[in-house]
Structures are given as structure tokens and as C-alpha cells.
Design an enzyme around this catalytic site. Sequence first.
Site, mmCIF file in Angstrom:
data_model
loop_
_atom_site.group_PDB
_atom_site.id
_atom_site.type_symbol
_atom_site.label_atom_id
_atom_site.label_comp_id
_atom_site.label_asym_id
_atom_site.label_seq_id
_atom_site.Cartn_x
_atom_site.Cartn_y
_atom_site.Cartn_z
ATOM 1 N N PHE A 13 97.851 27.390 -68.479
ATOM 2 C CA PHE A 13 97.401 26.761 -67.245
ATOM 3 C C PHE A 13 96.419 25.649 -67.606
ATOM 4 C CE2 PHE A 13 94.210 26.432 -63.894
ATOM 5 C CZ PHE A 13 95.016 26.191 -62.787
ATOM 6 N N ALA B 283 82.701 22.845 -74.530
ATOM 7 C CA ALA B 283 81.715 22.270 -73.602
ATOM 8 C C ALA B 283 82.269 22.222 -72.186
ATOM 9 C CB ALA B 283 81.305 20.875 -74.073
ATOM 10 N N GLU B 284 83.540 21.853 -72.057
ATOM 11 C CA GLU B 284 84.147 21.768 -70.727
ATOM 12 C C GLU B 284 84.241 23.138 -70.070
ATOM 13 O OE1 GLU B 284 86.631 17.771 -71.950
ATOM 14 O OE2 GLU B 284 87.655 19.702 -71.994
ATOM 15 N N GLN B 285 84.681 24.139 -70.830
ATOM 16 C CA GLN B 285 84.770 25.484 -70.260
ATOM 17 C C GLN B 285 83.378 26.019 -69.913
ATOM 18 O OE1 GLN B 285 87.522 28.402 -71.679
ATOM 19 N NE2 GLN B 285 88.979 26.864 -72.426
ATOM 20 N N SER C 252 86.567 21.183 -75.657
ATOM 21 C CA SER C 252 87.027 22.258 -74.774
ATOM 22 C C SER C 252 85.943 23.300 -74.540
ATOM 23 C CB SER C 252 88.278 22.932 -75.342
ATOM 24 O OG SER C 252 89.405 22.122 -75.145
ATOM 25 N N VAL D 31 88.537 21.403 -65.731
ATOM 26 C CA VAL D 31 87.503 22.336 -65.285
ATOM 27 C C VAL D 31 86.205 21.639 -64.903
ATOM 28 C CG1 VAL D 31 88.457 24.304 -66.536
ATOM 29 C CG2 VAL D 31 86.711 22.898 -67.627
ATOM 30 N N HIS E 173 96.853 22.929 -75.607
ATOM 31 C CA HIS E 173 95.613 23.247 -74.896
ATOM 32 C C HIS E 173 95.360 24.752 -74.907
ATOM 33 C CE1 HIS E 173 95.954 19.144 -73.542
ATOM 34 N NE2 HIS E 173 94.740 19.241 -73.049
ATOM 35 N N PRO E 174 94.098 25.131 -74.969
ATOM 36 C CA PRO E 174 93.766 26.562 -74.969
ATOM 37 C C PRO E 174 93.841 27.142 -73.561
ATOM 38 C CG PRO E 174 91.762 25.276 -74.939
ATOM 39 C CD PRO E 174 92.905 24.287 -75.069
#
Length: 146
Positions: A99, A66-68, A64, A103, A47-48
Site C-alpha cells: 500500500f 522520517a516520513e513514517q 522512509s 504519509v 516501497h516498504p
Amino acid sequence: MTALFEHSPWVEERADAAPSSGDRHADLMAVVYAATRAEQLALIRAHPELAGKAAVDGTLTQASAAEQASAGLDRLTPEEFARFHALNAAYRAAHDMPFIICVRLTDKAGILAAMEARAQSDTDTEIATALAEIGKITRLRLEDMA
């Protein structure tokens, strides 16, 4: 094959090879929880970081990114970016992994508060928390596909 798990197609492959319970999410998470500790850590480490290097250089997966963006992490002030960078570094130093938080179920302030609090947790607790958060992320991604 979908991209439910960041750079970890083995989870879906194993779930597809096993008998289905009729609950796709449960089947996928059963694979995650049955995996070795090394495999679980590899999944977490795939994961980033939030608002990290991959976000800056545009190499996040589409999901990811889009989620961020949904949490406003693509629109940080320089001060917010610096705070995320410092918290990411502290968390990685404490736990040797990024971490992880779903989100889409929080906001910038909630993410920052969780980063600060969870950096103080023991690593075994953080591994369990990261896997649970990956479960939340995966559930939402499955719902998006329905």
C-alpha cells in the site's frame, strides 16, 4: 544521485539522460509514466509496507523512516501495529504490492481509512493511485532538497 525513488535509481538516471523541461518533478514523473507496467510494478514494490517489517528491523531508507515517523507510525500501540499488519496483508493479498500513500500529507487515522477503502479497489486503479502517491512523495522530497 539522490534517493528520490525507493531503491529505483533508474528513474533519475533516465530523467537525467533525457532533455530537461525545466521542471525536475515533471521530468521524473514522465519517466515513471513512460515506464513499462513491469517497471512501474517494480517501482511500487520497492516501497516498504507502512509500519511493516522494514520499520521493525530498522532497514527503512532514511527518507522512509522520517516520513513514517512524521505520521506517528514509529510510535504505534500493539493494537495499532496489529491493525496495520492485518491491513498490509489484506492489501498485498488483493493487489500483490504494498500500500502506497504519501504519509506526510495525512495522519494515522487517514492512512488506516485509506488502507481499508483502497483494498476494495481494482488493481489497475491501485497501480495508478500508487504512482500518483509516489509522485507526491517525490515532490516533497525534492522540496526538502531545495
